[in-house]
Each structure stands twice: as C-alpha cells, then as structure tokens.
Scaffold this active site. Structure first.
Site, PDB file in Angstrom:
ATOM      1  N   ASN A   5      85.569   8.519 -31.314  1.00 57.77           N
ATOM      2  CA  ASN A   5      85.212   8.934 -29.957  1.00 57.77           C
ATOM      3  C   ASN A   5      84.147  10.035 -30.029  1.00 57.77           C
ATOM      4  O   ASN A   5      84.421  11.145 -30.493  1.00 57.77           O
ATOM      5  CB  ASN A   5      86.473   9.425 -29.226  1.00 57.77           C
ATOM      6  CG  ASN A   5      86.213   9.738 -27.770  1.00 57.77           C
ATOM      7  OD1 ASN A   5      85.071   9.706 -27.317  1.00 57.77           O
ATOM      8  ND2 ASN A   5      87.268  10.050 -27.033  1.00 57.77           N
ATOM      9  N   PHE A   6      82.947   9.712 -29.562  1.00 59.03           N
ATOM     10  CA  PHE A   6      81.836  10.675 -29.619  1.00 59.03           C
ATOM     11  C   PHE A   6      82.000  11.811 -28.600  1.00 59.03           C
ATOM     12  O   PHE A   6      81.338  12.836 -28.704  1.00 59.03           O
ATOM     13  CB  PHE A   6      80.506   9.954 -29.349  1.00 59.03           C
ATOM     14  CG  PHE A   6      79.948   9.173 -30.521  1.00 59.03           C
ATOM     15  CD1 PHE A   6      80.731   8.900 -31.636  1.00 59.03           C
ATOM     16  CD2 PHE A   6      78.638   8.705 -30.515  1.00 59.03           C
ATOM     17  CE1 PHE A   6      80.205   8.189 -32.724  1.00 59.03           C
ATOM     18  CE2 PHE A   6      78.106   8.000 -31.592  1.00 59.03           C
ATOM     19  CZ  PHE A   6      78.880   7.733 -32.692  1.00 59.03           C
ATOM     20  N   LYS A   7      82.848  11.616 -27.583  1.00 57.53           N
ATOM     21  CA  LYS A   7      83.027  12.594 -26.497  1.00 57.53           C
ATOM     22  C   LYS A   7      81.637  13.058 -26.005  1.00 57.53           C
ATOM     23  O   LYS A   7      80.702  12.266 -25.981  1.00 57.53           O
ATOM     24  CB  LYS A   7      83.923  13.752 -26.943  1.00 57.53           C
ATOM     25  CG  LYS A   7      85.292  13.250 -27.422  1.00 57.53           C
ATOM     26  CD  LYS A   7      86.359  14.301 -27.501  1.00 57.53           C
ATOM     27  CE  LYS A   7      87.693  13.660 -27.874  1.00 57.53           C
ATOM     28  NZ  LYS A   7      88.806  14.568 -27.893  1.00 57.53           N
ATOM     29  N   HIS A  39      91.542   8.461 -20.853  1.00 60.90           N
ATOM     30  CA  HIS A  39      91.656   9.467 -21.915  1.00 60.90           C
ATOM     31  C   HIS A  39      92.179  10.767 -21.307  1.00 60.90           C
ATOM     32  O   HIS A  39      91.917  11.051 -20.129  1.00 60.90           O
ATOM     33  CB  HIS A  39      90.275   9.684 -22.559  1.00 60.90           C
ATOM     34  CG  HIS A  39      90.343  10.509 -23.800  1.00 60.90           C
ATOM     35  ND1 HIS A  39      90.362  11.886 -23.764  1.00 60.90           N
ATOM     36  CD2 HIS A  39      90.425  10.162 -25.102  1.00 60.90           C
ATOM     37  CE1 HIS A  39      90.447  12.342 -25.006  1.00 60.90           C
ATOM     38  NE2 HIS A  39      90.487  11.315 -25.846  1.00 60.90           N
ATOM     39  N   GLU A  55      98.000   9.381 -27.382  1.00 60.49           N
ATOM     40  CA  GLU A  55      97.365  10.642 -27.807  1.00 60.49           C
ATOM     41  C   GLU A  55      98.070  11.811 -27.133  1.00 60.49           C
ATOM     42  O   GLU A  55      97.849  12.057 -25.942  1.00 60.49           O
ATOM     43  CB  GLU A  55      95.880  10.672 -27.400  1.00 60.49           C
ATOM     44  CG  GLU A  55      94.982   9.745 -28.166  1.00 60.49           C
ATOM     45  CD  GLU A  55      93.508  10.176 -28.094  1.00 60.49           C
ATOM     46  OE1 GLU A  55      93.199  11.281 -27.608  1.00 60.49           O
ATOM     47  OE2 GLU A  55      92.669   9.393 -28.527  1.00 60.49           O
ATOM     48  N   GLY A  96      94.143  14.820 -33.710  1.00 60.94           N
ATOM     49  CA  GLY A  96      94.274  15.550 -34.980  1.00 60.94           C
ATOM     50  C   GLY A  96      94.175  14.691 -36.231  1.00 60.94           C
ATOM     51  O   GLY A  96      94.372  15.195 -37.342  1.00 60.94           O
ATOM     52  N   SER A 104      86.971  14.876 -33.617  1.00 61.95           N
ATOM     53  CA  SER A 104      86.395  16.056 -34.271  1.00 61.95           C
ATOM     54  C   SER A 104      86.293  15.952 -35.787  1.00 61.95           C
ATOM     55  O   SER A 104      85.312  16.436 -36.363  1.00 61.95           O
ATOM     56  CB  SER A 104      87.175  17.313 -33.868  1.00 61.95           C
ATOM     57  OG  SER A 104      88.550  17.106 -34.000  1.00 61.95           O
TER      58      SER A 104
HETATM   59  O1  G3P Z   1      90.018   9.985 -28.462  1.00 65.17           O
HETATM   60  C1  G3P Z   1      90.256  10.665 -29.656  1.00 65.17           C
HETATM   61  C2  G3P Z   1      90.436  12.095 -29.471  1.00 65.17           C
HETATM   62  O2  G3P Z   1      90.963  12.524 -28.266  1.00 65.17           O
HETATM   63  C3  G3P Z   1      91.082  12.762 -30.620  1.00 65.17           C
HETATM   64  O3  G3P Z   1      90.356  13.925 -30.821  1.00 65.17           O
HETATM   65  O4  G3P Z   1      89.367  15.671 -32.155  1.00 65.17           O
HETATM   66  O5  G3P Z   1      91.828  15.297 -32.197  1.00 65.17           O
HETATM   67  O6  G3P Z   1      90.321  13.664 -33.298  1.00 65.17           O
HETATM   68  P1  G3P Z   1      90.483  14.690 -32.200  1.00 65.17           P
END
Ligand code: G3P
Length: 206
Positions: free
Chosen positions: A7-9, A83, A131, A167, A189
């Site tokens: 997810n590039f956000k 999301h 999530e 995470g 991330s």
């Molecule tokens: O959609 C994936 C995202 O919300 C997870 O973010 O930074 O925890 O990998 P992260």
C-alpha cells in the site's frame, strides 16, 4: 498463490515519480501495489495495481470523485476499500463494491475486527483484509500480536480469501500468515519507507 500487497498510501516516497521508481522496485511475482489515483496510469504499466479507494458514484456530475470507471480506464485491476485510514459507512461500502464489480475491478475490503469481517463477507469481495488499527505503521506485526484474531477472522471470512496487515515487516511474519491459512499480506511502511525497498522485498519474499 500468496499475495503481497504494498500500500503506497500518500507517502512522499510513493508519490509521482517516486511511485514509478517504487513500482519498479516492487516488481516481483504475486506482488500488487495500491497506488494513489493520480499515479495509477503510470504505475499500472509496471506492476499490477489497485486503487486505494473509489467513491460511491458512477459517471456524471460528481466533481472530485474517484470513480470505478476512471481507475479501471487508468489501468487498475482492482481497488482497496474501507481501509482504516479511509473508512466507509456500510451502505456506502456496499455501493462501492457493486460499482467495482460493474467495472470488473477486484476488491480487497478491509476490516478491523472479526465481527466486521463477518459483515463485509456478505458483500462477496474478492478478498477481505484484517488490519487492527492500533498496529498500523508500527513495528509489531499483526501476525505476532494477534494470532487469535487471525483464527477468528479466518472463521468469519468463510470461503473469502483473507489477507492481514499492520506492522508486517519480516520474512517470519509472512511465514506465520501463510501457516495460519491467510492468503496474503498488506504491507506499507516496512517497504515504502525503507531506503532500499527492493532489497527489503527480496528479503521478505525469499
Ligand atoms: O494497508 C496496509 C497498511 O495499513 C499497513 O501499514 O505501515 O503497518 O505496514 P503498515
């Protein structure tokens, strides 16, 4: 096949020209990226791409809307919906899933609890993604912190393939997800903010 969804956000490392470089770095089998709407056209020429969201309107007088038709025409194969950072009321989500289906876009519908998983299952999306909000962007993976939640969500998802995210940052996290019966992971991330994203993905996928 086990899917890895990046997810590039709206991270600067994943916007505009950076989105193109990152898409190249993410080019591996079974990796999908979720790009910002304005980058879908360029990114989808490099790697299978999903939109991060679509709005609940079809074509017409809807200034500023991101429509299913527009992301499809730009090259998206699917869309992420609901999301944690872009939550939708259930009735709106239902409209979005139906619009995605009308334009032959695959859907990954996010949920935060096993109850929500059970509810969105009724929309018959292609995938459901669990999530937990509090773990997003952190260093503790949902696979380490919430094994019980994953089991509950697998039951709630029934025959809809379940993904998990929040995470996720290590090879071990992917292995745990696989062993638990999940069909893929969402990562942001750990890859997007990494100085060497390709190397990081290689480490995760090997
Ligand atoms: O959609 C994936 C995202 O919300 C997870 O973010 O930074 O925890 O990998 P992260």
């Amino acid at each position: 096949m086990f899917k890895v969804v990046i997810n590039f956000k709206a991270y600067k490392e994943a916007t505009g020209n950076n989105a193109v470089s990152l898409a190249k770095a993410c080019k591996f089998n079974n990796v999908i990226v979720c790009a910002q709407a304005s980058d879908i056209n360029k990114v989808s020429k490099i790697i299978p791409t999903f939109a991060q969201h679509i709005d609940p309107v079809d074509e017409g007088a809807y200034t500023g809307a991101i429509t299913a038709k527009s992301v499809k025409n730009a090259g998206a194969r699917g869309t992420l919906l609901n999301h944690s950072e872009h939550r939708l009321p259930f009735e709106v989500l239902k409209l979005c899933v139906n619009l995605a289906k009308r334009y032959k876009l695959e859907t990954i519908v996010c949920a935060r609890t096993s109850r929500e998983v059970a509810k969105v299952r009724g929309l018959n999306p292609n995938y459901i993604a669990i999530e937990p909000t509090e773990l997003i962007g952190g260093k503790i993976s949902v696979t380490q912190a919430k094994p019980g939640l994953l089991i509950d969500c697998l039951k709630s998802a029934g025959r809809i393939p379940l993904l998990c995210g929040a995470g996720v940052h290590s090879r071990e996290d992917l292995e745990t997800a696989k062993k638990s019966g999940l069909k893929g992971v969402l990562i942001s991330s750990a890859v997007v903010k990494n100085e060497t994203p390709r190397k990081k993905l290689m480490e995760l996928l090997k």
